[in-house]
Write a protein that holds these residues in place. Structure first.
Motif, PDB file in Angstrom:
ATOM      1  N   MET A  20       0.951  -1.333   0.043  1.00 47.76           N
ATOM      2  CA  MET A  20       0.104   0.106   0.156  1.00 47.76           C
ATOM      3  C   MET A  20       0.823   1.170   0.028  1.00 47.76           C
ATOM      4  N   ASP A  21       1.268   1.820  -1.249  1.00 46.51           N
ATOM      5  CA  ASP A  21       2.151   2.789  -1.179  1.00 46.51           C
ATOM      6  C   ASP A  21       1.598   4.184  -1.820  1.00 46.51           C
ATOM      7  N   PHE A  63       0.926  -4.551   3.370  1.00 46.22           N
ATOM      8  CA  PHE A  63       1.769  -4.125   3.932  1.00 46.22           C
ATOM      9  C   PHE A  63       1.680  -2.700   4.599  1.00 46.22           C
ATOM     10  N   ASN A  69      10.780   1.018   7.755  1.00 48.62           N
ATOM     11  CA  ASN A  69      10.087   2.379   7.880  1.00 48.62           C
ATOM     12  C   ASN A  69      10.403   2.928   9.484  1.00 48.62           C
ATOM     13  N   ARG A  72      11.871   6.471   9.129  1.00 51.08           N
ATOM     14  CA  ARG A  72      11.139   7.495   9.132  1.00 51.08           C
ATOM     15  C   ARG A  72      11.281   8.637  10.431  1.00 51.08           C
ATOM     16  N   ARG A 182       1.063  -3.398  -6.209  1.00 50.42           N
ATOM     17  CA  ARG A 182       1.846  -2.281  -5.550  1.00 50.42           C
ATOM     18  C   ARG A 182       1.235  -0.867  -6.098  1.00 50.42           C
ATOM     19  N   ARG A 188       8.763  -2.323  -7.119  1.00 45.62           N
ATOM     20  CA  ARG A 188       9.901  -2.818  -6.402  1.00 45.62           C
ATOM     21  C   ARG A 188       8.962  -3.384  -5.243  1.00 45.62           C
ATOM     22  N   SER A 190      10.475  -3.930  -1.985  1.00 47.07           N
ATOM     23  CA  SER A 190      10.710  -3.530  -0.827  1.00 47.07           C
ATOM     24  C   SER A 190      10.555  -4.428   0.380  1.00 47.07           C
TER      25      SER A 190
HETATM   26  C1  IPE Z   1       6.739  -0.297   1.382  1.00 45.04           C
HETATM   27  O1  IPE Z   1       6.655   1.216   1.160  1.00 45.04           O
HETATM   28  C2  IPE Z   1       6.317  -0.365   2.960  1.00 45.04           C
HETATM   29  C3  IPE Z   1       4.979  -0.114   3.039  1.00 45.04           C
HETATM   30  C4  IPE Z   1       3.897   0.169   2.023  1.00 45.04           C
HETATM   31  C5  IPE Z   1       4.384  -0.338   4.434  1.00 45.04           C
HETATM   32  P1  IPE Z   1       8.179   2.129   1.177  1.00 45.04           P
HETATM   33  O2  IPE Z   1       7.351   3.405   0.712  1.00 45.04           O
HETATM   34  O3  IPE Z   1       8.273   2.152   2.658  1.00 45.04           O
HETATM   35  O4  IPE Z   1       9.063   1.526   0.353  1.00 45.04           O
HETATM   36  P2  IPE Z   1      10.343   2.143  -0.476  1.00 45.04           P
HETATM   37  O5  IPE Z   1      10.996   3.010   0.522  1.00 45.04           O
HETATM   38  O6  IPE Z   1       9.481   3.083  -1.465  1.00 45.04           O
HETATM   39  O7  IPE Z   1      11.034   1.131  -1.088  1.00 45.04           O
END
Ligand code: IPE
Ligand code: IPE
Ligand code: MG
Length: 244
Positions: A20-21, A63, A69, A72, A182, A188, A190
């Motif tokens: 979930m990005d 995810f 994470n 952050r 994604r 990717r 991740s």
């Molecule tokens: C992957 O997303 C993790 C989640 C969705 C919880 P990120 O945004 O953290 O991954 P990267 O840093 O772009 O690879």
């Protein structure tokens, strides 16, 4: 050890996994805080959990927070944890009502004691759910899951034992990922479900997670059904032989 336990049968249907990005970008593009995007992302979680059973999905792994994470800023991590806790606490009645069984994968030792309690509680209260197995990955790293399982595994045990230790779902059986989605245009993994996604079909969309709708999930599942999965074999008279 988990492997001695007999997990309940998997809920029949596809196993769909979603990275979930795009929450942060969703907030920023609106001139809001990144955390506003995380909050809006919860609505998308509700939408997909509701839509999943009718789309033939039996397991849905989301995810929510990767082990990376933690890098952050503190405020964002705290905000995310608060949002996750609120979801785990206030969603119980609805999950039970919709027959959704919720379990959490990932490390628990770095989570707050309150969060750990919330997880145990929601897992216990939703354990009877038969319509969907919703798995939230929190402080999850696929490499860590594989390394931890490998450290406990001995080579006189079957790879099935290793698989079970990696999947780490002692309560209910979980099949490999059929479809991995994604959002937000990134392509990717991740460090998500590396073992379980060995033969997953991949679906990427530019849509940011908070904008992800039931129709997007439906489109991804439709795409999945149009794919011919071969598992290393060859197509037989236009139809693939089932694996195993
Ligand atoms: C992957 O997303 C993790 C989640 C969705 C919880 P990120 O945004 O953290 O991954 P990267 O840093 O772009 O690879
Ligand atoms: C995914 O959204 C949610 C988590 C990783 C917790 P992001 O927060 O990674 O959003 P972007 O990728 O920065 O837009
Ligand atoms: Mg991101």
């Amino acid at each position: 050890m988990h492997t001695s336990l007999q997990p309940a049968d998997a809920i029949p249907g596809l196993h769909v996994a979603i990275i979930m990005d795009g929450n942060g970008r969703w907030g920023t593009r609106r001139g809001l805080a990144r955390t506003a995007g995380h909050r809006a992302g919860v609505e998308a979680v509700r939408r997909v959990a509701e839509a999943a059973p009718d789309l033939g999905i039996g397991a849905l792994t989301l995810f929510a927070f990767s082990s990376d994470n933690w890098r952050r800023p503190r405020e964002e991590v705290d905000g995310l944890m608060a949002i996750l806790r609120a979801y785990l606490r206030f969603e119980i009645a609805k999950l039970v009502e919709s027959g959704v069984r919720l379990t959490v994968i990932g490390r628990r030792d770095r989570l707050s004691a309150r969060m750990r309690q919330d997880i145990t509680r929601v897992e216990r209260k939703t354990a009877g759910g038969q319509n969907l197995h919703l798995r939230l990955a929190i402080d999850y790293s696929a490499r860590a899951a594989i390394a931890q399982a490998a450290a406990r595994w001995t080579d006189d045990q079957s790879t099935e034992v290793l698989r079970r230790m990696i999947v780490n779902s002692p309560q209910v059986e979980v099949p490999d990922v059929d479809l991995l989605i994604r959002t937000s245009g990134e392509q990717r993994l991740s460090d998500f479900l590396l073992w379980e996604s060995a033969y997953a079909e991949l679906w990427f969309t530019e849509t940011l997670w908070p904008d992800f709708a039931a129709e997007d999930l439906s489109a991804a599942v439709e795409h999945f059904h149009s794919r011919q999965r071969r598992f290393g074999g060859v197509p037989v008279a236009g139809v693939m032989e089932a694996r195993g």
